[in-house]
Design a protein around this motif. Structure first.
Motif, PDB file in Angstrom:
ATOM      1  N   THR A 188     -10.662  64.365 -16.435  1.00 40.15           N
ATOM      2  CA  THR A 188     -10.765  64.255 -14.971  1.00 40.15           C
ATOM      3  C   THR A 188     -10.388  62.843 -14.516  1.00 40.15           C
ATOM      4  OG1 THR A 188     -12.513  65.912 -15.038  1.00 40.15           O
ATOM      5  CG2 THR A 188     -12.271  64.703 -12.992  1.00 40.15           C
ATOM      6  N   ASP A 207      -2.516  70.501 -15.649  1.00 42.60           N
ATOM      7  CA  ASP A 207      -3.767  70.302 -16.394  1.00 42.60           C
ATOM      8  C   ASP A 207      -3.661  71.161 -17.654  1.00 42.60           C
ATOM      9  OD1 ASP A 207      -6.277  70.614 -17.516  1.00 42.60           O
ATOM     10  OD2 ASP A 207      -7.340  70.747 -15.605  1.00 42.60           O
ATOM     11  N   TYR A 257     -11.039  68.104 -26.897  1.00 44.67           N
ATOM     12  CA  TYR A 257     -12.220  68.722 -27.531  1.00 44.67           C
ATOM     13  C   TYR A 257     -12.135  70.237 -27.649  1.00 44.67           C
ATOM     14  CZ  TYR A 257     -13.423  68.549 -22.520  1.00 44.67           C
ATOM     15  OH  TYR A 257     -13.384  68.619 -21.156  1.00 44.67           O
TER      16      TYR A 257
HETATM   17  C1  LIG Z   1      -9.100  73.240 -17.046  1.00 47.19           C
HETATM   18  C2  LIG Z   1     -10.080  72.112 -17.116  1.00 47.19           C
HETATM   19  N1  LIG Z   1      -9.895  71.036 -16.318  1.00 47.19           N
HETATM   20  C3  LIG Z   1     -10.766  70.014 -16.323  1.00 47.19           C
HETATM   21  C4  LIG Z   1     -11.882  70.013 -17.151  1.00 47.19           C
HETATM   22  C5  LIG Z   1     -12.837  68.853 -17.097  1.00 47.19           C
HETATM   23  O1  LIG Z   1     -12.726  68.083 -18.244  1.00 47.19           O
HETATM   24  P1  LIG Z   1     -13.510  66.690 -18.491  1.00 47.19           P
HETATM   25  O2  LIG Z   1     -14.964  66.962 -18.366  1.00 47.19           O
HETATM   26  O3  LIG Z   1     -13.156  66.347 -19.901  1.00 47.19           O
HETATM   27  O4  LIG Z   1     -13.025  65.713 -17.499  1.00 47.19           O
HETATM   28  C6  LIG Z   1     -12.103  71.107 -18.020  1.00 47.19           C
HETATM   29  C7  LIG Z   1     -13.273  71.146 -18.909  1.00 47.19           C
HETATM   30  O5  LIG Z   1     -13.499  72.033 -19.690  1.00 47.19           O
HETATM   31  C8  LIG Z   1     -11.183  72.190 -17.978  1.00 47.19           C
HETATM   32  O6  LIG Z   1     -11.350  73.271 -18.742  1.00 47.19           O
END
Ligand SMILES: Cc1ncc(COP(=O)(O)O)c(C=O)c1O
Length: 499
Positions: free
Chosen positions: A137, A252, A277
């Motif tokens: 994010t 994304d 992860y």
């Molecule tokens: C499609 C997508 N975008 C954003 C995120 C948010 O990721 P982070 O908490 O690593 O910023 C996730 C988390 O699983 C996700 O699946």
């Protein structure tokens, strides 16, 4: 699927023997050995360490099909992290720059460069187009700071209504729009699935929405693989269509990286971000990755008109002058020029360890394996019998294998999710759920076996059978209760009086 043996040689397609024969014929089966697969006892125990009471027959592995949420731990992460701790313990600050004979990573000053080559192969980029930094994010925000530069004419962002909350309204995109003092009602343009049940978004619908807002849109931000439905979008077609209309395009890739082959450079994607992860197996919250196309990243003169502005930090500045503290930002060429801070070395070490497993094969070979695993899962689910009743679930992920990655999302009939989850948990079948009705089942290309898939389907079949029986029993009870009430009679609970 041509390498799979014909069913009659090894039993029917739905037999355990058949699944095992697929595993024996699998040229990548050795990769599973690289991972720690939790046993059923591990999952059930209330401690992380084994206790004396652990019985031998509990060493059976759990059925883990949850790599779309958190990938399993590669065995070598422990060795790499132990080595990192030893370097820190024995060298202190010298660990930043001392080359060691037994090193597994570069000294920490350069550790951020180690992942570039293996990672660039996974996402289809030049090595200078990727950087390992921060979190998903945070990276989306940093990239939007560079690539979402609204003007009076072009200020809208097209995204999907069902985007992961972190990207969506209230969070990254909404806050970017608000940050520019724009109205979210006007500037956020949503792609709504026509079919609310399966969330499918045909490419033609995406292109039409682009057309409808072509002259006022600044940015298109979509997922490579949709987290809920598992749909794999047509990244090259959508990217070039939007760019031809003057729109910048970002992706994304949280659910795409390590799952499906990508060609970010050739597809001319402007920018992308992902986490490490899920299918990348570097541990919860691991340091993330980003891509900036070379046509943007190669511009390194901050005074030039075509320089891409950014929220800069000292780690994005030229290495040779970084420690001179001259207070002059000289961006490193490429995605590395977006780095802010010195990366967490322990975190980068886990990513490097995990990437070394990917280096044992190629993303193309993994995709071939993944198509077989997921196709097998789909076949087995579709061939289950239900004693004359209709199937109590529907697979909502696209049937076309080219439009999906490893994951199948399974939509259960109303009321079945909780009892199904309860049974899956009891049997140590690990998947994840999206309430009220969906489970996501993802055979990870690196470590899941055909036997895992077979075992899951047996457990899932039994779980659905139990859940259906349970809900129809309670349904019947409700019907009896309401008919008693409808007749105005007294039931044993005194409900009619309450009414
Ligand atoms: C499609 C997508 N975008 C954003 C995120 C948010 O990721 P982070 O908490 O690593 O910023 C996730 C988390 O699983 C996700 O699946």
């Amino acid at each position: 699927m041509s390498s799979q043996p014909p069913p009659n040689e090894t039993g029917t397609r739905s037999s355990l023997q058949y699944a095992q024969s697929l595993d024996s014929a699998d040229p990548l089966r050795h990769l599973r050995e690289e991972f720690i697969i939790p046993s059923k006892a591990d999952i059930k125990r209330r401690t992380a360490t084994k206790d004396a009471a652990t019985k031998n027959d509990e060493a059976e592995p759990c059925t883990y099909l949850c790599g779309n949420s958190l990938g399993l731990q590669p065995k070598r992460v422990s060795e790499y992290v132990q080595r990192y701790l030893r370097v820190w313990g024995s060298k202190g600050v010298f660990g930043h720059f001392t080359e060691l004979e037994d090193q597994l990573t570069s000294p920490w000053l350069d550790i951020g460069d180690d992942p570039k080559v293996p990672l660039s192969k996974i996402v289809g980029a030049q090595s200078s187009e990727v950087a390992v930094m921060a979190s998903l994010t945070a990276n989306l925000h940093l990239l939007m700071a560079s690539f979402y530069r609204p003007t009076k004419e072009r200020y809208k962002i097209i995204l999907e209504r069902k985007a992961f909350p972190s990207d969506h309204a209230c969070y990254a995109v909404e806050s970017q729009i608000l940050h520019h003092n724009l109205s979210i009602d006007d500037a956020m343009i949503f792609l709504d699935p026509t079919e609310s049940r399966n969330h499918y978004l045909p490419t033609s619908q995406i292109l039409s929405l682009i057309d409808a807002h072509a002259s006022s849109t600044a940015l298109l931000l979509l997922p490579g693989v949709q987290f809920y439905s598992g749909q794999f979008f047509d990244i090259p077609t959508i990217t070039s269509y939007a760019q031809a209309r003057g729109i910048t395009v970002g992706w994304d890739l949280a659910h795409a990286t390590g799952n499906v082959p990508l060609k970010l450079h050739d597809w001319n994607v402007d920018f992308a971000a992902w986490c490490h992860y899920k299918y990348m197996n570097a541990g919860p919250g691991a340091i993330a990755g980003l891509f900036v196309h070379s046509r943007h990243g190669s511009k390194t003169d901050p005074t030039a008109a075509d320089f891409v502005p950014r929220l800069a930090g000292w780690w994005g500045s030229d290495k040779s002058s970084r420690f001179r503290m001259e207070n002059r930002f000289v961006p490193i060429e490429g995605a590395a020029g977006w780095q802010l801070s010195n990366p967490s070395a322990i975190d980068a070490t886990a990513v490097i360890a995990s990437l070394s497993v990917f280096e044992m094969t190629s993303i193309e070979a993994l995709r071939e394996r993944s198509l077989k695993l997921t196709g097998y899962l789909e076949d087995l689910l579709n061939s289950l019998s239900w004693d004359g009743r209709s199937k109590p679930f529907e697979i909502i992920t696209p049937k076309n294998a080219g439009e999906r990655g490893a994951q199948l999302s399974v939509h259960l009939e109303d009321g079945l999710l909780e009892p199904v989850l309860e049974y899956l948990e009891e049997e140590c079948a690990v998947v994840d759920e999206r309430r009220p009705s969906v489970i996501r089942v993802a055979p990870a290309p690196l470590y899941n076996s055909f036997e895992d898939v077979w075992r899951f389907v047996q457990i899932f079949h039994a779980a659905c059978g139990k859940a259906v029986a349970q809900t129809s029993r309670s349904g019947k009870e409700q019907v009896v209760a309401s008919s008693v009430l409808a007749e105005g009679g007294k039931d044993s609970h005194g409900w009619s009086e309450i009414k």
